[in-house]
Design a protein around this motif. Structure first.
Motif, PDB file in Angstrom:
ATOM      1  N   VAL A  95     -17.797  -7.141   2.766  1.00 21.71           N
ATOM      2  CA  VAL A  95     -16.522  -6.707   3.503  1.00 21.71           C
ATOM      3  C   VAL A  95     -16.083  -5.374   3.305  1.00 21.71           C
ATOM      4  O   VAL A  95     -15.955  -5.214   2.022  1.00 21.71           O
ATOM      5  CB  VAL A  95     -15.559  -7.761   3.379  1.00 21.71           C
ATOM      6  N   LEU A  96     -15.814  -4.773   4.179  1.00 21.26           N
ATOM      7  CA  LEU A  96     -15.178  -3.387   4.056  1.00 21.26           C
ATOM      8  C   LEU A  96     -13.703  -3.227   4.626  1.00 21.26           C
ATOM      9  O   LEU A  96     -13.634  -3.989   5.626  1.00 21.26           O
ATOM     10  CB  LEU A  96     -16.187  -2.096   4.842  1.00 21.26           C
ATOM     11  N   ALA A  97     -13.007  -2.285   3.839  1.00 19.65           N
ATOM     12  CA  ALA A  97     -11.751  -2.160   4.370  1.00 19.65           C
ATOM     13  C   ALA A  97     -11.589  -0.536   4.293  1.00 19.65           C
ATOM     14  O   ALA A  97     -11.762   0.003   3.535  1.00 19.65           O
ATOM     15  CB  ALA A  97     -10.601  -2.607   3.407  1.00 19.65           C
ATOM     16  N   SER A  98     -11.392  -0.009   5.569  1.00 22.84           N
ATOM     17  CA  SER A  98     -11.174   1.533   5.791  1.00 22.84           C
ATOM     18  C   SER A  98      -9.676   1.702   5.967  1.00 22.84           C
ATOM     19  O   SER A  98      -9.240   1.495   7.175  1.00 22.84           O
ATOM     20  CB  SER A  98     -12.258   1.761   7.015  1.00 22.84           C
ATOM     21  N   ILE A  99      -9.435   2.643   4.901  1.00 26.42           N
ATOM     22  CA  ILE A  99      -8.021   2.861   4.972  1.00 26.42           C
ATOM     23  C   ILE A  99      -7.716   4.457   4.777  1.00 26.42           C
ATOM     24  O   ILE A  99      -8.437   5.094   4.050  1.00 26.42           O
ATOM     25  CB  ILE A  99      -7.305   2.066   3.775  1.00 26.42           C
ATOM     26  N   THR A 100      -7.004   5.096   5.624  1.00 27.03           N
ATOM     27  CA  THR A 100      -6.447   6.514   5.651  1.00 27.03           C
ATOM     28  C   THR A 100      -5.908   6.598   4.373  1.00 27.03           C
ATOM     29  O   THR A 100      -5.030   5.916   3.829  1.00 27.03           O
ATOM     30  CB  THR A 100      -5.703   6.662   6.787  1.00 27.03           C
ATOM     31  N   VAL A 101      -6.262   7.753   3.399  1.00 28.24           N
ATOM     32  CA  VAL A 101      -5.917   7.919   2.184  1.00 28.24           C
ATOM     33  C   VAL A 101      -4.581   8.163   2.135  1.00 28.24           C
ATOM     34  O   VAL A 101      -3.875   7.806   0.691  1.00 28.24           O
ATOM     35  CB  VAL A 101      -6.479   9.206   1.341  1.00 28.24           C
ATOM     36  N   THR A 102      -3.754   8.549   3.075  1.00 24.09           N
ATOM     37  CA  THR A 102      -2.260   8.543   2.842  1.00 24.09           C
ATOM     38  C   THR A 102      -1.490   7.313   2.915  1.00 24.09           C
ATOM     39  O   THR A 102      -0.238   7.045   2.853  1.00 24.09           O
ATOM     40  CB  THR A 102      -1.892   9.730   3.975  1.00 24.09           C
ATOM     41  N   ASN A 103      -2.118   5.984   3.476  1.00 22.73           N
ATOM     42  CA  ASN A 103      -1.575   4.935   3.792  1.00 22.73           C
ATOM     43  C   ASN A 103      -1.539   4.188   2.441  1.00 22.73           C
ATOM     44  O   ASN A 103      -2.314   2.945   2.157  1.00 22.73           O
ATOM     45  CB  ASN A 103      -2.246   4.210   4.829  1.00 22.73           C
ATOM     46  N   LYS A 104      -0.669   4.571   1.517  1.00 27.06           N
ATOM     47  CA  LYS A 104      -0.599   3.952   0.206  1.00 27.06           C
ATOM     48  C   LYS A 104      -0.369   2.316   0.166  1.00 27.06           C
ATOM     49  O   LYS A 104      -0.725   1.488  -0.671  1.00 27.06           O
ATOM     50  CB  LYS A 104       0.449   4.632  -0.633  1.00 27.06           C
TER      51      LYS A 104
END
Length: 174
Positions: free
Chosen positions: A131-140
């Motif tokens: 399972v992957l969660a892809s998250i923009t680095v600024t979305n703390k």
């Protein structure tokens, strides 16, 4: 083709159920709200997201699972969406974990609670599928959700037009 049967998941405070056509407007509202897109470099417009939603419903029809509408028990308002669906990532078939909520639902721990239930479901029904969660680095806030769920940093790269962390976890039965 993997098909599984899914009805709903319940947590102490939430009901997670399959998406339906009648959820389209709620999903459009959530996914086109500027507040829920503050970390998205290319937020979808209504027409674009409506096409995305059609794809989500098609995934349900093909596989018997997918992203889930999240409500409170006995409630009618869709608070958000959480769930998994197949995607290709660097040549590997994985499950993409998604979670997005109305701003009125933020700060209540719903994303962790709902996604934790989904990961438990994955362990029982799809063990061994990453399972992957892809998250923009600024979305703390979203990064914290993934970390609280036991995901580990996997790859850092540009994704959908922004530097993103791809977290990974393989559900296993225990």
């Amino acid at each position: 083709m993997l098909i599984t049967t899914f009805t709903e998941l319940r947590t102490e405070r939430l009901v997670l159920r399959p998406l339906r056509e009648e959820d389209r407007q709620a999903m459009v509202d959530i996914h086109t709200d500027p507040r829920t897109n503050r970390f998205n470099p290319a937020p979808p417009d209504v027409a674009t997201f409506s096409e995305v939603y059609t794809g989500w419903l098609a995934h349900w029809a093909e596989h018997g699972f997918g992203y889930l509408a999240v409500t409170e028990p006995g409630g009618t308002e869709v608070l958000g969406v959480t769930g998994v669906r197949f995607r290709e990532f660097h040549g590997e078939r994985v499950l993409n974990l998604a979670y997005r909520y109305r701003p009125s639902a933020w700060g209540k721990g719903y994303a962790v609670e709902a996604a934790g239930a989904v990961m438990d479901w994955c362990a029982g029904k799809l063990p061994g599928v990453p399972v992957l969660a892809s998250i923009t680095v600024t979305n703390k806030p979203s990064l914290r959700v993934a970390e609280r769920l036991g995901f580990t940093d996997y790859i850092l790269e540009d994704y959908d037009g922004a530097p993103s962390r791809h977290y990974r976890r393989t559900p296993t039965t225990e």
